[in-house]
Design a protein around this motif. Structure first.
Motif, PDB file in Angstrom:
ATOM      1  N   GLY A  43      94.075  -4.427  76.111  1.00  0.00           N
ATOM      2  CA  GLY A  43      95.132  -3.902  76.962  1.00  0.00           C
ATOM      3  C   GLY A  43      94.617  -2.909  77.990  1.00  0.00           C
ATOM      4  N   LEU A  70     104.481  -8.627  76.526  1.00  0.00           N
ATOM      5  CA  LEU A  70     103.262  -8.129  75.904  1.00  0.00           C
ATOM      6  C   LEU A  70     102.718  -9.129  74.892  1.00  0.00           C
ATOM      7  CD1 LEU A  70     104.508  -4.506  75.166  1.00  0.00           C
ATOM      8  CD2 LEU A  70     102.815  -5.127  76.905  1.00  0.00           C
ATOM      9  N   ASP A  93      97.497  -6.842  74.275  1.00  0.00           N
ATOM     10  CA  ASP A  93      98.101  -5.727  75.016  1.00  0.00           C
ATOM     11  C   ASP A  93      98.481  -4.589  74.081  1.00  0.00           C
ATOM     12  OD1 ASP A  93      98.031  -7.148  77.528  1.00  0.00           O
ATOM     13  OD2 ASP A  93      99.685  -8.358  76.765  1.00  0.00           O
ATOM     14  N   GLN A 118     101.114   0.070  80.030  1.00  0.00           N
ATOM     15  CA  GLN A 118     101.413  -1.241  80.608  1.00  0.00           C
ATOM     16  C   GLN A 118     102.901  -1.390  80.940  1.00  0.00           C
ATOM     17  OE1 GLN A 118     100.349  -5.919  79.668  1.00  0.00           O
ATOM     18  NE2 GLN A 118      99.157  -4.304  78.711  1.00  0.00           N
TER      19      GLN A 118
END
Length: 329
Positions: free
Chosen positions: A87, A117, A121, A129
């Protein structure tokens, strides 16, 4: 707009608090109105891509750009595992530019990206994110845990599938960022209720659910039993048309023997897993390709279709179906 460290820190704190409060909130809804006169939509779908252009990611992006221009695509869907291997570290992580902004440069791809996601991630800073700071860096980026995109004749229900997977909570090889998810049982219970209510309330002709993990797959990861047990019954009861996922690094189409649901895998955005295949009923497995590529969706009021492309833009598989609407009666 310039973003300094102080501004970033404030936004991160606010977003963390909001995320924690809204764990049980109603799914956020976005309206994305079609631009074509007949209300139809053309969409690109890619997953498992973020490798700084390596493993043919740049080649897939180039072909997406070519097709996107030809179709005048409305938006792009990412099925997760957006940044490898772990991620993003924070909102200033150069991986965001190196794997996203600098890769998907075609004019046709400067449309809204709707992203979920993936498990990779979750190995990074999840809140980074999800942070709106990234949208300020690149306006086409939008990533949330679970949300709805309403486009008139179709509604897309994006579902956060990683927290369903039991092994991620016990494995010792990787650490996961579970902020906003714990307590897990409450999070999943709320999410399943939200999805069920949203599907029940939808009046769209087509209902499409997007998640990172497979429900059914002949690929390396195979079926995700937790989703088969917990999510699939809801999708079948609410007459969902498509379930779209990534996770397995392949392109795939499985037809459900019990319902109208078609299971479409688009996880070939970069690194593919060659020669990893589990035997499957050929009456259900309509297509399987263990190489890089992507998918397009074509949605009309009475018809929906999917086309799979390889890294050279060659069509590998096509599928479509019709649905009678009130106008047909």
């Amino acid at each position: 707009m310039a973003i300094n460290n102080k501004t970033t820190a404030v936004i991160l704190v606010v977003y963390t608090v909001v995320a924690a409060i809204n764990v049980a909130a109603e799914l956020q809804r976005f309206d994305h109105q079609p631009t074509k006169p007949d209300g139809s939509l053309d969409i690109l779908v890619v997953g498992d891509w973020g490798r700084r252009g390596l493993y043919n990611q740049s080649d897939v992006a180039f072909q997406m750009g070519r097709l996107g221009e030809k179709l005048d695509v409305d938006f792009i869907i990412s099925t997760g595992d957006n940044f490898y291997e772990d991620g993003l570290s924070d909102v200033e992580d150069p991986l965001f530019d190196e794997s996203f902004t600098k890769i998907y440069t075609a004019d046709s791809l400067q449309k809204q990206w709707y992203s979920v996601l993936g498990n990779h991630d979750y190995r990074g800073n999840v809140l980074a994110q999800l942070n709106p700071v990234l949208k300020q860096k690149d306006s086409k980026w939008l990533c949330l845990r679970s949300f709805i995109v309403n486009s008139g004749i179709v509604e897309f229900f994006f579902v956060d599938t990683t927290p369903f997977h039991d092994n991620y909570f016990t494995e010792e090889d990787h650490e996961y960022d579970w902020r906003g998810v714990l307590p897990r049982e409450e999070y999943l219970s709320n999410l399943l209720k939200e999805v069920e209510v949203a599907l029940d309330e939808s009046s769209a002709t087509w209902k499409i659910v997007v998640g990172h993990h497979t429900i059914f797959s002949a690929g390396s990861h195979g079926n995700t039993q937790e989703l088969v047990d917990q999510l699939l019954p809801i999708l079948e009861a609410k007459e969902v048309d498509l379930y779209i996922n990534g996770h397995d690094h392949c392109l795939q189409h499985i037809s459900s023997p019990k319902s109208q649901i078609q299971f479409l895998t688009s996880g070939g955005g970069s690194k593919a897993w060659r020669d990893e295949f589990n035997q499957w009923d050929p009456n259900q497995l309509k297509f399987y390709y263990d190489g890089q590529g992507f998918m397009s969706l074509h949605i009309y009021e009475d018809k929906i279709g999917a086309i799979f492309y390889d890294v050279y833009g060659v069509i590998l598989h096509e599928w479509s179906t019709n649905k009678f609407t009130c106008k047909d009666v």
